[in-house]
Design a protein around this motif. Structure first.
Motif, short mmCIF file in Angstrom:
data_model
loop_
_atom_site.label_atom_id
_atom_site.label_comp_id
_atom_site.label_asym_id
_atom_site.label_seq_id
_atom_site.Cartn_x
_atom_site.Cartn_y
_atom_site.Cartn_z
N VAL A 90 0.87 -1.17 0.00
CA VAL A 90 0.00 0.00 0.00
C VAL A 90 0.91 1.22 0.00
O VAL A 90 1.88 1.28 0.74
CB VAL A 90 -0.95 0.01 1.22
CG1 VAL A 90 -1.76 1.28 1.27
CG2 VAL A 90 -1.86 -1.20 1.17
N LYS A 91 0.59 2.18 -0.86
CA LYS A 91 1.46 3.34 -1.04
C LYS A 91 0.81 4.59 -0.47
O LYS A 91 -0.38 4.82 -0.65
CB LYS A 91 1.75 3.53 -2.52
CG LYS A 91 2.43 2.34 -3.15
CD LYS A 91 2.13 2.27 -4.62
CE LYS A 91 2.47 0.95 -5.20
NZ LYS A 91 1.45 -0.08 -4.96
N PHE A 92 1.62 5.42 0.20
CA PHE A 92 1.19 6.70 0.74
C PHE A 92 2.01 7.79 0.05
O PHE A 92 3.22 7.67 -0.08
CB PHE A 92 1.42 6.77 2.25
CG PHE A 92 0.55 5.85 3.03
CD1 PHE A 92 -0.67 6.28 3.52
CD2 PHE A 92 0.94 4.54 3.28
CE1 PHE A 92 -1.48 5.42 4.24
CE2 PHE A 92 0.14 3.68 4.00
CZ PHE A 92 -1.07 4.12 4.48
N PHE A 93 1.32 8.84 -0.38
CA PHE A 93 1.99 9.96 -1.04
C PHE A 93 1.62 11.26 -0.34
O PHE A 93 0.49 11.43 0.12
CB PHE A 93 1.55 10.06 -2.50
CG PHE A 93 1.93 8.88 -3.33
CD1 PHE A 93 3.20 8.77 -3.87
CD2 PHE A 93 1.03 7.87 -3.58
CE1 PHE A 93 3.55 7.68 -4.62
CE2 PHE A 93 1.37 6.78 -4.34
CZ PHE A 93 2.64 6.68 -4.86
N VAL A 94 2.59 12.17 -0.29
CA VAL A 94 2.37 13.51 0.22
C VAL A 94 2.89 14.47 -0.85
O VAL A 94 4.03 14.35 -1.29
CB VAL A 94 3.09 13.76 1.55
CG1 VAL A 94 2.95 15.21 1.98
CG2 VAL A 94 2.57 12.84 2.62
N VAL A 95 2.02 15.40 -1.27
CA VAL A 95 2.42 16.43 -2.23
C VAL A 95 2.63 17.71 -1.44
O VAL A 95 1.74 18.15 -0.71
CB VAL A 95 1.35 16.62 -3.32
CG1 VAL A 95 1.79 17.70 -4.30
CG2 VAL A 95 1.07 15.32 -4.03
N ILE A 96 3.82 18.29 -1.60
CA ILE A 96 4.20 19.47 -0.83
C ILE A 96 4.43 20.63 -1.79
O ILE A 96 4.99 20.46 -2.87
CB ILE A 96 5.47 19.18 -0.02
CG1 ILE A 96 5.16 18.11 1.02
CG2 ILE A 96 6.01 20.43 0.63
CD1 ILE A 96 6.29 17.74 1.89
N ASP A 97 3.98 21.81 -1.37
CA ASP A 97 4.23 23.03 -2.12
C ASP A 97 5.70 23.39 -1.98
O ASP A 97 6.16 23.70 -0.88
CB ASP A 97 3.34 24.15 -1.58
CG ASP A 97 3.52 25.45 -2.31
OD1 ASP A 97 4.10 25.45 -3.41
OD2 ASP A 97 3.07 26.48 -1.79
N SER A 98 6.44 23.32 -3.06
CA SER A 98 7.89 23.55 -2.98
C SER A 98 8.28 25.00 -3.27
O SER A 98 9.46 25.33 -3.23
CB SER A 98 8.62 22.62 -3.94
OG SER A 98 8.28 22.93 -5.28
N SER A 99 7.32 25.86 -3.53
CA SER A 99 7.67 27.25 -3.84
C SER A 99 8.20 27.99 -2.61
O SER A 99 9.02 28.87 -2.73
CB SER A 99 6.46 27.99 -4.43
OG SER A 99 5.40 28.01 -3.50
#
Length: 97
Positions: A75-84
């Motif tokens: 099972v995969k977990f992803f986190v998308v982060i604002d890199s600006s």
């Protein structure tokens, strides 16, 4: 700041996607699906007895960075982060279990 959290099944079907910004949701889902390819590649090249489940930075654009974690049941977990406005380096971001 985390923009999105996603849980993907071992069959690569999204089970849960929570996004803070509805306008960017389609772009973020594209980045998550692109990250699945990188996860599969890392799992194929890794050892069978893989101890490190945190995969680190998987996908990066000028605005977002996608980090991943896979469980031993795939099972995969992803986190998308604002890199600006990100002040942390890639090696300073870790999943806490």
């Amino acid at each position: 700041m985390a923009l999105c959290v996603a849980v993907v099944s071992k069959e690569n079907a999204p089970k849960y996607v929570a996004s803070l910004n509805p306008e960017d949701e389609l772009q973020i889902q594209y980045e998550i699906h692109s990250s699945i390819d990188f996860v599969e590649e890392k799992l194929k090249t890794g050892k069978k007895d893989m101890r490190e489940l945190y995969l680190g930075l998987l996908y990066s654009t000028e605005n977002h960075k996608v980090y991943g974690y896979v469980t031993n049941t795939k099972v995969k977990f992803f986190v998308v982060i604002d890199s600006s406005n990100l002040l942390l380096r890639d090696n300073e971001i870790r999943f806490v279990s």
